[in-house]
Design a protein around this motif. Structure first.
Motif, PDB file in Angstrom:
ATOM      1  N   GLU A  11     -23.831  19.002  10.302  1.00 45.31           N
ATOM      2  CA  GLU A  11     -23.833  19.800  11.614  1.00 45.31           C
ATOM      3  C   GLU A  11     -24.743  19.239  12.776  1.00 45.31           C
ATOM      4  OE1 GLU A  11     -25.324  23.790  10.449  1.00 45.31           O
ATOM      5  OE2 GLU A  11     -23.699  24.116   9.025  1.00 45.31           O
ATOM      6  N   ARG A  12     -25.881  18.561  12.582  1.00 46.65           N
ATOM      7  CA  ARG A  12     -26.429  18.061  13.416  1.00 46.65           C
ATOM      8  C   ARG A  12     -25.925  16.940  14.057  1.00 46.65           C
ATOM      9  NH1 ARG A  12     -32.997  18.828  10.828  1.00 46.65           N
ATOM     10  NH2 ARG A  12     -32.494  21.290  10.782  1.00 46.65           N
ATOM     11  N   LEU A  13     -25.200  15.987  13.086  1.00 43.89           N
ATOM     12  CA  LEU A  13     -24.774  14.753  13.487  1.00 43.89           C
ATOM     13  C   LEU A  13     -23.497  15.081  14.165  1.00 43.89           C
ATOM     14  CD1 LEU A  13     -25.201  12.678  10.283  1.00 43.89           C
ATOM     15  CD2 LEU A  13     -26.196  12.579  12.657  1.00 43.89           C
ATOM     16  N   GLY A  14     -22.383  16.348  14.005  1.00 42.88           N
ATOM     17  CA  GLY A  14     -21.287  16.546  14.703  1.00 42.88           C
ATOM     18  C   GLY A  14     -20.269  15.612  13.774  1.00 42.88           C
ATOM     19  N   ARG A  15     -20.533  15.162  13.038  1.00 47.93           N
ATOM     20  CA  ARG A  15     -19.353  14.295  12.184  1.00 47.93           C
ATOM     21  C   ARG A  15     -19.676  14.408  10.681  1.00 47.93           C
ATOM     22  NH1 ARG A  15     -23.017  10.567  14.353  1.00 47.93           N
ATOM     23  NH2 ARG A  15     -23.713   9.059  13.005  1.00 47.93           N
ATOM     24  N   ASP A  16     -18.810  14.308   9.884  1.00 45.87           N
ATOM     25  CA  ASP A  16     -18.798  14.406   8.323  1.00 45.87           C
ATOM     26  C   ASP A  16     -18.917  13.204   7.612  1.00 45.87           C
ATOM     27  OD1 ASP A  16     -16.046  13.738   8.232  1.00 45.87           O
ATOM     28  OD2 ASP A  16     -15.339  15.590   7.457  1.00 45.87           O
ATOM     29  N   SER A  17     -18.627  11.833   8.462  1.00 49.42           N
ATOM     30  CA  SER A  17     -18.747  10.660   7.616  1.00 49.42           C
ATOM     31  C   SER A  17     -18.848   9.596   8.907  1.00 49.42           C
ATOM     32  CB  SER A  17     -17.536  10.681   6.785  1.00 49.42           C
ATOM     33  OG  SER A  17     -16.146  10.302   7.510  1.00 49.42           O
ATOM     34  N   ASP A  18     -18.926   8.356   8.380  1.00 48.37           N
ATOM     35  CA  ASP A  18     -18.937   7.456   9.034  1.00 48.37           C
ATOM     36  C   ASP A  18     -18.465   6.052   8.068  1.00 48.37           C
ATOM     37  OD1 ASP A  18     -19.904   7.663  11.587  1.00 48.37           O
ATOM     38  OD2 ASP A  18     -21.910   7.890  10.700  1.00 48.37           O
ATOM     39  N   GLU A  19     -17.933   5.205   8.750  1.00 50.09           N
ATOM     40  CA  GLU A  19     -17.467   3.971   7.840  1.00 50.09           C
ATOM     41  C   GLU A  19     -18.201   3.160   8.592  1.00 50.09           C
ATOM     42  OE1 GLU A  19     -15.214   3.068   5.470  1.00 50.09           O
ATOM     43  OE2 GLU A  19     -14.380   5.537   5.306  1.00 50.09           O
ATOM     44  N   ILE A  20     -18.995   2.116   7.556  1.00 47.13           N
ATOM     45  CA  ILE A  20     -20.005   1.207   8.031  1.00 47.13           C
ATOM     46  C   ILE A  20     -19.870  -0.211   7.250  1.00 47.13           C
ATOM     47  CG2 ILE A  20     -21.655   3.114   8.838  1.00 47.13           C
ATOM     48  CD1 ILE A  20     -23.391   2.163   6.251  1.00 47.13           C
ATOM     49  N   ASP A  21     -20.467  -1.209   7.878  1.00 50.84           N
ATOM     50  CA  ASP A  21     -20.501  -2.391   7.298  1.00 50.84           C
ATOM     51  C   ASP A  21     -21.829  -2.977   7.691  1.00 50.84           C
ATOM     52  OD1 ASP A  21     -20.059  -4.869   5.988  1.00 50.84           O
ATOM     53  OD2 ASP A  21     -18.799  -5.663   7.502  1.00 50.84           O
ATOM     54  N   PRO A  22     -23.040  -2.475   6.824  1.00 56.50           N
ATOM     55  CA  PRO A  22     -24.291  -2.693   7.110  1.00 56.50           C
ATOM     56  C   PRO A  22     -24.351  -4.262   6.825  1.00 56.50           C
ATOM     57  CG  PRO A  22     -24.273  -1.444   4.916  1.00 56.50           C
ATOM     58  CD  PRO A  22     -22.967  -1.540   5.735  1.00 56.50           C
ATOM     59  N   PRO A  23     -25.721  -4.769   7.399  1.00 58.40           N
ATOM     60  CA  PRO A  23     -26.006  -5.974   7.229  1.00 58.40           C
ATOM     61  C   PRO A  23     -26.613  -6.345   5.931  1.00 58.40           C
ATOM     62  CG  PRO A  23     -27.620  -5.127   8.761  1.00 58.40           C
ATOM     63  CD  PRO A  23     -26.639  -4.157   8.531  1.00 58.40           C
ATOM     64  N   ALA A  24     -26.426  -7.545   5.270  1.00 53.06           N
ATOM     65  CA  ALA A  24     -27.114  -8.062   4.133  1.00 53.06           C
ATOM     66  C   ALA A  24     -28.369  -7.321   3.787  1.00 53.06           C
ATOM     67  CB  ALA A  24     -26.888  -9.368   3.753  1.00 53.06           C
ATOM     68  N   SER A  25     -29.170  -7.403   4.797  1.00 54.87           N
ATOM     69  CA  SER A  25     -30.564  -6.988   4.778  1.00 54.87           C
ATOM     70  C   SER A  25     -30.744  -5.547   4.570  1.00 54.87           C
ATOM     71  CB  SER A  25     -31.309  -7.378   6.098  1.00 54.87           C
ATOM     72  OG  SER A  25     -30.745  -6.634   7.211  1.00 54.87           O
ATOM     73  N   VAL A  26     -29.856  -4.564   4.419  1.00 58.10           N
ATOM     74  CA  VAL A  26     -29.842  -3.128   4.116  1.00 58.10           C
ATOM     75  C   VAL A  26     -29.461  -3.042   2.635  1.00 58.10           C
ATOM     76  CG1 VAL A  26     -28.635  -0.904   4.507  1.00 58.10           C
ATOM     77  CG2 VAL A  26     -29.196  -2.664   6.398  1.00 58.10           C
ATOM     78  N   ALA A  27     -30.582  -3.258   1.664  1.00 55.90           N
ATOM     79  CA  ALA A  27     -30.136  -3.463   0.266  1.00 55.90           C
ATOM     80  C   ALA A  27     -30.448  -2.088  -0.377  1.00 55.90           C
ATOM     81  CB  ALA A  27     -31.434  -4.500  -0.140  1.00 55.90           C
ATOM     82  N   THR A  28     -31.119  -1.022   0.218  1.00 53.84           N
ATOM     83  CA  THR A  28     -31.569   0.193  -0.654  1.00 53.84           C
ATOM     84  C   THR A  28     -30.977   1.659   0.390  1.00 53.84           C
ATOM     85  OG1 THR A  28     -33.589   0.567   0.143  1.00 53.84           O
ATOM     86  CG2 THR A  28     -33.344  -0.842  -1.611  1.00 53.84           C
ATOM     87  N   ILE A  29     -30.984   2.393  -0.475  1.00 56.56           N
ATOM     88  CA  ILE A  29     -30.518   3.926   0.392  1.00 56.56           C
ATOM     89  C   ILE A  29     -31.662   3.857   1.511  1.00 56.56           C
ATOM     90  CG2 ILE A  29     -30.542   6.367   0.483  1.00 56.56           C
ATOM     91  CD1 ILE A  29     -28.414   5.390  -1.252  1.00 56.56           C
ATOM     92  N   ALA A  30     -32.987   3.640   1.322  1.00 51.98           N
ATOM     93  CA  ALA A  30     -33.947   3.932   2.345  1.00 51.98           C
ATOM     94  C   ALA A  30     -33.762   2.835   3.595  1.00 51.98           C
ATOM     95  CB  ALA A  30     -35.318   3.621   1.699  1.00 51.98           C
ATOM     96  N   ASP A  31     -33.436   1.487   3.207  1.00 48.73           N
ATOM     97  CA  ASP A  31     -32.992   0.655   4.138  1.00 48.73           C
ATOM     98  C   ASP A  31     -31.908   1.067   5.115  1.00 48.73           C
ATOM     99  OD1 ASP A  31     -34.918  -1.196   3.173  1.00 48.73           O
ATOM    100  OD2 ASP A  31     -33.260  -2.375   2.060  1.00 48.73           O
ATOM    101  N   LEU A  32     -30.772   1.736   4.403  1.00 54.35           N
ATOM    102  CA  LEU A  32     -29.576   2.049   5.029  1.00 54.35           C
ATOM    103  C   LEU A  32     -29.921   3.361   6.140  1.00 54.35           C
ATOM    104  CD1 LEU A  32     -26.378   2.432   5.290  1.00 54.35           C
ATOM    105  CD2 LEU A  32     -26.372   4.053   3.619  1.00 54.35           C
ATOM    106  N   ILE A  33     -30.888   4.096   5.567  1.00 54.71           N
ATOM    107  CA  ILE A  33     -31.070   5.390   6.356  1.00 54.71           C
ATOM    108  C   ILE A  33     -31.879   4.697   7.541  1.00 54.71           C
ATOM    109  CG2 ILE A  33     -32.833   7.275   6.714  1.00 54.71           C
ATOM    110  CD1 ILE A  33     -31.950   7.982   3.735  1.00 54.71           C
ATOM    111  N   ASP A  34     -32.809   3.799   7.318  1.00 55.64           N
ATOM    112  CA  ASP A  34     -33.524   3.224   8.573  1.00 55.64           C
ATOM    113  C   ASP A  34     -32.571   2.599   9.493  1.00 55.64           C
ATOM    114  OD1 ASP A  34     -35.869   4.013   7.567  1.00 55.64           O
ATOM    115  OD2 ASP A  34     -36.372   1.997   6.608  1.00 55.64           O
ATOM    116  N   TRP A  35     -31.571   1.828   8.879  1.00 56.92           N
ATOM    117  CA  TRP A  35     -30.584   0.998   9.708  1.00 56.92           C
ATOM    118  C   TRP A  35     -29.810   2.046  10.510  1.00 56.92           C
ATOM    119  CZ3 TRP A  35     -25.042   0.413   9.218  1.00 56.92           C
ATOM    120  CH2 TRP A  35     -24.784  -0.349  10.156  1.00 56.92           C
ATOM    121  N   LEU A  36     -29.457   2.783   9.876  1.00 54.99           N
ATOM    122  CA  LEU A  36     -28.507   4.115  10.815  1.00 54.99           C
ATOM    123  C   LEU A  36     -29.267   4.590  11.744  1.00 54.99           C
ATOM    124  CD1 LEU A  36     -26.642   5.778   7.815  1.00 54.99           C
ATOM    125  CD2 LEU A  36     -25.691   4.506   9.491  1.00 54.99           C
TER     126      LEU A  36
END
Length: 83
Positions: A11-36
């Motif tokens: 609800e806060r984002l106004g969308r239910d999903s994203d298709e992403i291609d994170p860089p190799a440096s995004v290695a964990t869920i925590a990294d993903l949240i930080d990158w997003l």
């Protein structure tokens, strides 16, 4: 990789999903949240209290230190309650 959002996070984002291609440096869920968060101000505001965000990797509940390697879907959601 697909990132799914549920409940008040969706609800806060106004969308239910994203298709992403994170860089190799995004290695964990925590990294993903930080990158997003670094790339989306709305996401940063919605996830300001990271300890409230739960995650699943390919439909299995995981912690934020779980590696992303090979994941097809990551789900992010608030704490669940029983009922």
């Amino acid at each position: 990789m697909r990132v799914l959002y549920f409940a008040w996070l969706r609800e806060r984002l106004g969308r239910d999903s994203d298709e992403i291609d994170p860089p190799a440096s995004v290695a964990t869920i925590a990294d993903l949240i930080d990158w997003l968060a670094a790339n989306d101000e709305t996401f940063a505001l919605a996830t300001a209290k990271r300890e409230l965000i739960r995650a699943a990797r390919d439909e299995e509940l995981v912690d934020h230190q779980t590696p992303l390697a090979g994941a097809k879907t990551i789900a992010l959601f608030p704490p669940m309650t029983g009922g």
